[in-house]
Write an enzyme that holds these catalytic residues in place. Structure first.
Site, PDB file in Angstrom:
ATOM      1  N   GLU A   1       0.818  -1.313   0.001  1.00  0.00           N
ATOM      2  CA  GLU A   1      -0.079   0.074   0.107  1.00  0.00           C
ATOM      3  C   GLU A   1       0.712   1.322   0.226  1.00  0.00           C
ATOM      4  O   GLU A   1       0.615   2.096  -0.857  1.00  0.00           O
ATOM      5  CB  GLU A   1      -0.906  -0.025   1.455  1.00  0.00           C
ATOM      6  CG  GLU A   1      -2.105   0.788   1.252  1.00  0.00           C
ATOM      7  CD  GLU A   1      -2.960   0.090   2.276  1.00  0.00           C
ATOM      8  OE1 GLU A   1      -3.446   1.313   3.143  1.00  0.00           O
ATOM      9  OE2 GLU A   1      -3.008  -0.848   2.953  1.00  0.00           O
TER      10      GLU A   1
ATOM     11  N   SER B   1      -9.821   6.542   5.717  1.00  0.00           N
ATOM     12  CA  SER B   1     -10.424   6.061   7.107  1.00  0.00           C
ATOM     13  C   SER B   1      -9.925   6.345   8.224  1.00  0.00           C
ATOM     14  O   SER B   1     -10.444   7.006   8.890  1.00  0.00           O
ATOM     15  CB  SER B   1     -10.896   4.652   6.631  1.00  0.00           C
ATOM     16  OG  SER B   1     -11.564   4.224   5.360  1.00  0.00           O
TER      17      SER B   1
HETATM   18  P1  ADP Z   1      -9.549   4.369   2.235  1.00  0.00           P
HETATM   19  O1  ADP Z   1      -8.508   3.810   1.287  1.00  0.00           O
HETATM   20  O2  ADP Z   1      -9.355   3.961   3.756  1.00  0.00           O
HETATM   21  O3  ADP Z   1     -10.899   4.133   2.053  1.00  0.00           O
HETATM   22  P2  ADP Z   1      -9.549   7.016   1.031  1.00  0.00           P
HETATM   23  O4  ADP Z   1      -8.474   7.893   1.026  1.00  0.00           O
HETATM   24  O5  ADP Z   1     -10.309   6.520   0.133  1.00  0.00           O
HETATM   25  O6  ADP Z   1      -9.296   5.866   2.434  1.00  0.00           O
HETATM   26  O7  ADP Z   1     -10.510   7.932   2.087  1.00  0.00           O
HETATM   27  C1  ADP Z   1     -11.733   7.487   2.656  1.00  0.00           C
HETATM   28  C2  ADP Z   1     -12.358   8.745   3.423  1.00  0.00           C
HETATM   29  O8  ADP Z   1     -12.814   9.939   2.310  1.00  0.00           O
HETATM   30  C3  ADP Z   1     -13.674   8.490   4.047  1.00  0.00           C
HETATM   31  O9  ADP Z   1     -13.723   8.150   5.475  1.00  0.00           O
HETATM   32  C4  ADP Z   1     -14.194   9.895   4.074  1.00  0.00           C
HETATM   33  O10 ADP Z   1     -13.866  10.716   5.115  1.00  0.00           O
HETATM   34  C5  ADP Z   1     -13.895  10.467   2.755  1.00  0.00           C
HETATM   35  N1  ADP Z   1     -14.693  10.343   1.496  1.00  0.00           N
HETATM   36  C6  ADP Z   1     -14.584  11.327   0.486  1.00  0.00           C
HETATM   37  N2  ADP Z   1     -15.526  10.946  -0.455  1.00  0.00           N
HETATM   38  C7  ADP Z   1     -16.265  10.110  -0.069  1.00  0.00           C
HETATM   39  C8  ADP Z   1     -17.312   9.190  -0.512  1.00  0.00           C
HETATM   40  N3  ADP Z   1     -17.777   9.538  -1.603  1.00  0.00           N
HETATM   41  N4  ADP Z   1     -17.575   8.193   0.079  1.00  0.00           N
HETATM   42  C9  ADP Z   1     -17.141   7.907   1.420  1.00  0.00           C
HETATM   43  N5  ADP Z   1     -16.168   8.613   1.933  1.00  0.00           N
HETATM   44  C10 ADP Z   1     -15.656   9.761   1.208  1.00  0.00           C
END
Ligand code: ADP
Length: 368
Positions: free
Chosen positions: A135, A186
């Site tokens: 990752e 997240s």
């Molecule tokens: P992960 O790889 O952990 O999923 P991301 O970089 O994709 O991490 O970020 C996830 C975070 O982005 C969510 O916790 C939320 O705060 C935010 N976020 C932005 N757009 C969205 C969306 N459309 N749906 C859900 N979360 C979103």
């Protein structure tokens, strides 16, 4: 060195805790011979992916991020950026199957926890194997590649506390090392990067974008990130938090601090500190609670990032991750906080393709 079209499609996937990020490379230099030899299914998949910007109810292609005429592994083409909630993986696989993906027997490059969690499902549903990549390697590789390829990728916020003056300014990232990379997904990961292949993870926090969204849904009844951000935009966290002035009395001026909203966001003594009072609770709106949640999570991340930067003696702090998507409030707050608390020695930087670097890095690592 050019690869044949039939060894495509080229995908990179980052299956995170909240969102699945998919980048797709569409070759644009297909010769007549290649076109004749190209499998019908492959053509169909390409047509489907590039014609639409919404897939089903929950998939989106971020057309504003699309990169045209770039070169990957000797082929010229367009890079597409697609995302959907990881919880929709079942529907995604069903869709991929219906488009004939199972007949292609391809390997997809994947990273993120979901690359492990869903490995069996990919095999069973669409006959795809996942080539798994680390990752953090992917994140850094993807970000360095996109930053080098897109001249306007990196920017900072000038005058982050003044609405009329505040704007994005391109930042020259040609001599970036060392820098701190703060990935707000997240949860949050903090890396210090000394060179393209030289980095370490130094810190993190479980209070991240997922925490913001979870708490915001609990407190306001909202149902999506977009809704949470919209609520926060209309709210005032000073009706929720306990500020310096609530405790000492008097105005901001006495402390030699600017009185505007963003600045006052930094003067918490205590986030949510007014919410022990029933009267205060009755007086706050959903918007105020959303704003307070956003400011609390953002300031906490900013403060951890600043301490890491101080420890590692780095001045450039790059913030990425989808928490920053459609979220100028947090970006400006981070920009202001880094600048203010470091007496102007540290700079908060941002990147246009904020949440997609893991997926891009994955795509680039294939066959390497
Ligand atoms: P992960 O790889 O952990 O999923 P991301 O970089 O994709 O991490 O970020 C996830 C975070 O982005 C969510 O916790 C939320 O705060 C935010 N976020 C932005 N757009 C969205 C969306 N459309 N749906 C859900 N979360 C979103």
């Amino acid at each position: 060195p050019c690869e044949s079209v039939n060894s495509m499609p080229w995908f990179g996937m980052d299956i995170g805790g909240s969102l699945c990020k998919l980048v797709y490379f569409e070759p644009k230099d297909i010769t007549r011979d290649e076109a004749d030899a190209e499998l019908e299914t492959l053509k169909n998949i390409r047509r489907y992916l590039t014609k639409n910007s919404a897939y089903g109810k929950t998939g989106h292609r971020d057309t504003h991020l699309q990169m045209d005429s770039i070169e990957i592994r000797g082929r010229r083409g367009t890079l597409h950026f697609i995302r959907f909630p990881t919880s929709e993986m079942g529907n995604f696989l069903a869709l991929a199957k219906s488009k004939g993906m199972a007949n292609l027997v391809t390997t997809v490059c994947a990273t993120g926890g979901g690359a492990f969690k869903f490995e069996e499902n990919f095999k069973k549903e669409v006959n795809m194997s996942l080539a798994k990549f680390d990752e953090l390697d992917s994140l850094i590789r993807g970000m360095l590649y996109i930053e080098m390829t897109n001249p306007r990728e990196c920017y900072y916020w000038s005058h982050p506390t003044e609405d009329e003056l505040c704007h994005k300014v391109p930042f020259d990232f040609s001599k970036p090392y060392p820098f701190l990379l703060v990935n707000i997904g997240s949860g949050v990961s903090i890396l210090v990067v000394y060179g393209p292949n030289n980095y370490k993870r130094i810190s993190g926090t479980s209070l991240g974008g997922g925490t913001f969204l979870g708490l915001c849904c609990l407190l306001t009844g909202c149902n999506s990130f977009e809704e949470a951000i919209q609520l926060a935009t209309g709210g005032d966290n000073t009706r929720v938090d306990k500020l310096v002035k609530d405790i000492y009395g008097g105005d901001y001026g006495r402390f030699g601090l600017p009185g505007d909203l963003v600045a006052s966001s930094l003067l918490h003594v205590c986030s949510f500190g007014q919410m022990n009072s029933k009267d205060r609770r009755n007086a706050v709106s959903k918007e105020d609670l959303a704003r307070a949640t956003l400011v609390t999570i953002t300031n906490n991340i900013g403060s951890i990032a600043r301490m890491c930067a101080l420890n590692e003696k780095v001045e450039r702090v790059v913030f990425v991750g989808n928490f920053l998507r459609v979220n100028p409030i947090s970006m400006k707050l981070l920009a202001y906080a880094m600048d203010y608390w470091s007496n102007g020695t540290m700079k908060a930087l941002f990147l246009e393709h904020e949440g997609y670097f893991g997926a891009v890095g994955c795509l680039l690592q294939f066959n390497n």
